[in-house]
Design a protein around this motif. Structure first.
Motif, PDB file in Angstrom:
ATOM      1  N   GLN A  20      -8.856  31.412 -13.941  1.00 29.20           N
ATOM      2  CA  GLN A  20      -9.200  31.302 -15.349  1.00 29.20           C
ATOM      3  C   GLN A  20      -8.664  30.014 -15.981  1.00 29.20           C
ATOM      4  N   SER A  21      -7.833  29.283 -15.256  1.00 30.06           N
ATOM      5  CA  SER A  21      -7.198  28.099 -15.823  1.00 30.06           C
ATOM      6  C   SER A  21      -8.000  26.847 -15.519  1.00 30.06           C
ATOM      7  N   GLU A  22      -7.975  25.943 -16.454  1.00 30.42           N
ATOM      8  CA  GLU A  22      -8.413  24.590 -16.153  1.00 30.42           C
ATOM      9  C   GLU A  22      -7.305  23.900 -15.367  1.00 30.42           C
ATOM     10  N   TYR A  23      -7.659  22.913 -14.598  1.00 29.30           N
ATOM     11  CA  TYR A  23      -6.661  22.295 -13.732  1.00 29.30           C
ATOM     12  C   TYR A  23      -6.840  20.790 -13.667  1.00 29.30           C
ATOM     13  N   ILE A  24      -5.717  20.115 -13.449  1.00 26.59           N
ATOM     14  CA  ILE A  24      -5.717  18.681 -13.186  1.00 26.59           C
ATOM     15  C   ILE A  24      -6.108  18.473 -11.728  1.00 26.59           C
ATOM     16  N   TYR A  25      -7.003  17.521 -11.517  1.00 29.52           N
ATOM     17  CA  TYR A  25      -7.462  17.194 -10.169  1.00 29.52           C
ATOM     18  C   TYR A  25      -7.178  15.715  -9.932  1.00 29.52           C
ATOM     19  N   ILE A  26      -6.375  15.415  -8.923  1.00 32.09           N
ATOM     20  CA  ILE A  26      -5.980  14.035  -8.660  1.00 32.09           C
ATOM     21  C   ILE A  26      -7.140  13.280  -8.016  1.00 32.09           C
ATOM     22  N   LEU A  27      -7.533  12.165  -8.645  1.00 31.31           N
ATOM     23  CA  LEU A  27      -8.654  11.362  -8.159  1.00 31.31           C
ATOM     24  C   LEU A  27      -8.230   9.987  -7.657  1.00 31.31           C
ATOM     25  N   GLY A  28      -6.949   9.705  -7.649  1.00 31.39           N
ATOM     26  CA  GLY A  28      -6.476   8.429  -7.147  1.00 31.39           C
ATOM     27  C   GLY A  28      -5.014   8.256  -7.465  1.00 31.39           C
ATOM     28  N   ASN A  29      -4.320   7.436  -6.663  1.00 37.43           N
ATOM     29  CA  ASN A  29      -2.882   7.283  -6.873  1.00 37.43           C
ATOM     30  C   ASN A  29      -2.385   5.852  -6.696  1.00 37.43           C
ATOM     31  N   THR A  30      -3.296   4.875  -6.564  1.00 31.59           N
ATOM     32  CA  THR A  30      -2.837   3.506  -6.341  1.00 31.59           C
ATOM     33  C   THR A  30      -2.784   2.709  -7.640  1.00 31.59           C
ATOM     34  N   GLN A  31      -2.076   1.588  -7.580  1.00 27.16           N
ATOM     35  CA  GLN A  31      -1.999   0.639  -8.681  1.00 27.16           C
ATOM     36  C   GLN A  31      -3.367  -0.009  -8.894  1.00 27.16           C
ATOM     37  N   ASP A  32      -3.530  -0.712 -10.001  1.00 20.72           N
ATOM     38  CA  ASP A  32      -4.824  -1.186 -10.486  1.00 20.72           C
ATOM     39  C   ASP A  32      -5.716  -1.846  -9.441  1.00 20.72           C
ATOM     40  N   ALA A  33      -5.139  -2.666  -8.571  1.00 18.55           N
ATOM     41  CA  ALA A  33      -5.940  -3.430  -7.615  1.00 18.55           C
ATOM     42  C   ALA A  33      -6.241  -2.667  -6.337  1.00 18.55           C
ATOM     43  N   GLY A  34      -5.775  -1.433  -6.246  1.00 13.89           N
ATOM     44  CA  GLY A  34      -6.203  -0.536  -5.188  1.00 13.89           C
ATOM     45  C   GLY A  34      -5.607  -0.805  -3.819  1.00 13.89           C
ATOM     46  N   LEU A  35      -6.115  -0.080  -2.854  1.00 12.61           N
ATOM     47  CA  LEU A  35      -5.747  -0.221  -1.453  1.00 12.61           C
ATOM     48  C   LEU A  35      -6.990   0.026  -0.609  1.00 12.61           C
ATOM     49  N   PRO A  36      -7.323  -0.875   0.320  1.00 10.79           N
ATOM     50  CA  PRO A  36      -6.587  -2.092   0.658  1.00 10.79           C
ATOM     51  C   PRO A  36      -6.631  -3.113  -0.481  1.00 10.79           C
ATOM     52  N   HIS A  37      -5.549  -3.846  -0.628  1.00  8.48           N
ATOM     53  CA  HIS A  37      -5.362  -4.794  -1.713  1.00  8.48           C
ATOM     54  C   HIS A  37      -5.865  -6.171  -1.280  1.00  8.48           C
ATOM     55  N   ILE A  38      -6.527  -6.872  -2.171  1.00  5.72           N
ATOM     56  CA  ILE A  38      -7.035  -8.191  -1.844  1.00  5.72           C
ATOM     57  C   ILE A  38      -5.908  -9.102  -1.354  1.00  5.72           C
ATOM     58  N   GLY A  39      -6.139  -9.748  -0.212  1.00  5.87           N
ATOM     59  CA  GLY A  39      -5.169 -10.683   0.342  1.00  5.87           C
ATOM     60  C   GLY A  39      -3.992 -10.050   1.041  1.00  5.87           C
ATOM     61  N   CYS A  40      -3.968  -8.731   1.139  1.00  8.16           N
ATOM     62  CA  CYS A  40      -2.821  -8.046   1.739  1.00  8.16           C
ATOM     63  C   CYS A  40      -2.904  -8.118   3.261  1.00  8.16           C
ATOM     64  N   GLU A  41      -1.821  -8.596   3.877  1.00  8.30           N
ATOM     65  CA  GLU A  41      -1.805  -8.781   5.325  1.00  8.30           C
ATOM     66  C   GLU A  41      -0.910  -7.791   6.062  1.00  8.30           C
ATOM     67  N   HIS A  42      -0.171  -6.953   5.303  1.00 11.43           N
ATOM     68  CA  HIS A  42       0.719  -6.070   6.052  1.00 11.43           C
ATOM     69  C   HIS A  42      -0.067  -4.937   6.706  1.00 11.43           C
ATOM     70  N   LYS A  43       0.538  -4.303   7.691  1.00  9.40           N
ATOM     71  CA  LYS A  43      -0.174  -3.391   8.586  1.00  9.40           C
ATOM     72  C   LYS A  43      -0.832  -2.232   7.856  1.00  9.40           C
ATOM     73  N   PHE A  44      -0.153  -1.681   6.862  1.00 10.46           N
ATOM     74  CA  PHE A  44      -0.725  -0.520   6.171  1.00 10.46           C
ATOM     75  C   PHE A  44      -2.023  -0.884   5.468  1.00 10.46           C
ATOM     76  N   CYS A  45      -2.063  -2.058   4.837  1.00  9.38           N
ATOM     77  CA  CYS A  45      -3.314  -2.522   4.217  1.00  9.38           C
ATOM     78  C   CYS A  45      -4.385  -2.721   5.276  1.00  9.38           C
ATOM     79  N   GLN A  46      -4.030  -3.444   6.338  1.00  8.65           N
ATOM     80  CA  GLN A  46      -5.023  -3.765   7.353  1.00  8.65           C
ATOM     81  C   GLN A  46      -5.587  -2.499   7.999  1.00  8.65           C
ATOM     82  N   ASP A  47      -4.734  -1.519   8.239  1.00  8.60           N
ATOM     83  CA  ASP A  47      -5.191  -0.263   8.847  1.00  8.60           C
ATOM     84  C   ASP A  47      -6.138   0.501   7.943  1.00  8.60           C
ATOM     85  N   ASN A  48      -6.068   0.233   6.624  1.00  7.75           N
ATOM     86  CA  ASN A  48      -6.854   1.026   5.683  1.00  7.75           C
ATOM     87  C   ASN A  48      -8.079   0.299   5.128  1.00  7.75           C
TER      88      ASN A  48
END
Length: 304
Positions: A20-48
């Motif tokens: 019966q409750s309305e609920y918050i639904y998470i639609l994203g959790n990154t900072q403004d420029a997102g992931l993968p981030h432009i120009g990002c060379e570290h492994k986590f960015c590259q893997d994603n």
């Protein structure tokens, strides 16, 4: 048998309450420029670079599945994916929000409005609630002003402290937070549901710049979605005083004396691509969760 009946009653009540409750639904959790981030060379960015859909820019919806309606917070650059995510996982059809709330005029929070314009969806009178300075910015600067002129969006000003009734049982109220206000004010939003109350703060400067006490806020709210842009000051090669978000390590230190129950109300959100809290399998994620805090993830539901 009595214990069994009590368990059944508890489970039924919990299900009924959530249904019966309305609920918050998470639609994203990154900072403004997102992931993968432009120009990002570290492994986590590259893997994603091939799994972009998992890391949308920070946004939440408040959903009423019974009414097939929702309100949306933030018009991010990922808004086409986020509305489609709602279609695939909640509604089964493409639906626009009943109302769209914007916190402030930084790129991850309002530029998705472009997708409602002439070159894209061409919506009619989509209701956008914005504070006065934000509203004026949209009305007087292209290309956003064209959205107003063509009636793609219908801007309704709201004000700090003013509650707006949404869906069937949710009241949304903006409160002022300190941040870099080059083009607009910056709002956090109180989201009051039928049973529980949430606070959404995707962007804020250091906690000591605010006239609110963070510990008291944790006691007052059931869910707190807090700015987690950077875990600490060592993760970026820039003068962090230019981007003075509260570091996650600082936030955890302020809240360290609280009980596990209180800490579990906190959901960190709005993480920079350098913040490995984004990675669910990282040591940093394990550390933060081991301290009793939560990290907002795509698809999470927080029942109001």
């Amino acid at each position: 048998m009595t214990r069994f009946l009590r368990l059944i009653s508890f489970l039924f009540f919990s299900f009924f309450l959530n249904a019966q409750s309305e609920y918050i639904y998470i639609l994203g959790n990154t900072q403004d420029a997102g992931l993968p981030h432009i120009g990002c060379e570290h492994k986590f960015c590259q893997d994603n670079f091939n799994s972009y859909e998992e890391y949308f820019v920070t946004s939440i919806a408040v959903v009423n599945s019974d009414l097939n309606k929702y309100i949306l917070f933030e018009a991010t650059p990922d808004i086409p994916y986020q509305i489609n995510y709602l279609k695939d996982n909640i509604f089964g059809e493409f639906l626009l929000p009943e109302t769209l709330y914007i916190t402030h005029a930084h790129i991850g929070h309002y530029t998705g409005l472009m997708y409602f314009g002439r070159e894209a969806l061409g919506t009619k009178s989509l209701l956008v609630r914005a504070l006065p300075k934000m509203s004026e910015f949209l009305k007087t600067n292209g290309p956003w002003s064209q959205l107003v002129t063509l009636n793609n969006i219908n801007i309704k000003e709201t004000n700090f402290g003013k509650g707006n009734k949404e869906l069937s049982s949710t009241i949304v109220s903006p409160i002022k937070v300190p941040h870099r206000d080059e083009y607009s004010e910056t709002a956090a939003y109180i989201i009051q549901g039928k049973n529980k109350k949430a606070l959404f703060i995707p962007d804020i400067d250091k906690w000591e710049k605010w006239d609110k006490d963070l510990v008291q806020l944790v006691e007052d709210f059931d869910f707190l979605l807090l700015d987690a842009t950077f875990f600490d000051s060592k993760e970026i090669n820039r003068d962090i005083s230019e981007i003075p978000h509260p570091l996650v390590i600082e936030t955890m230190t302020i809240l360290d004396s609280l009980s596990p129950e209180m800490k579990s109300k906190v959901y960190f959100i709005h993480m920079n691509h350098t913040n490995l809290m984004l990675d669910p399998s990282s040591d940093l994620t394990k550390f933060v969760k081991g301290k009793g805090f939560n990290i907002a993830r795509l698809g999470m539901r927080l029942y109001l």
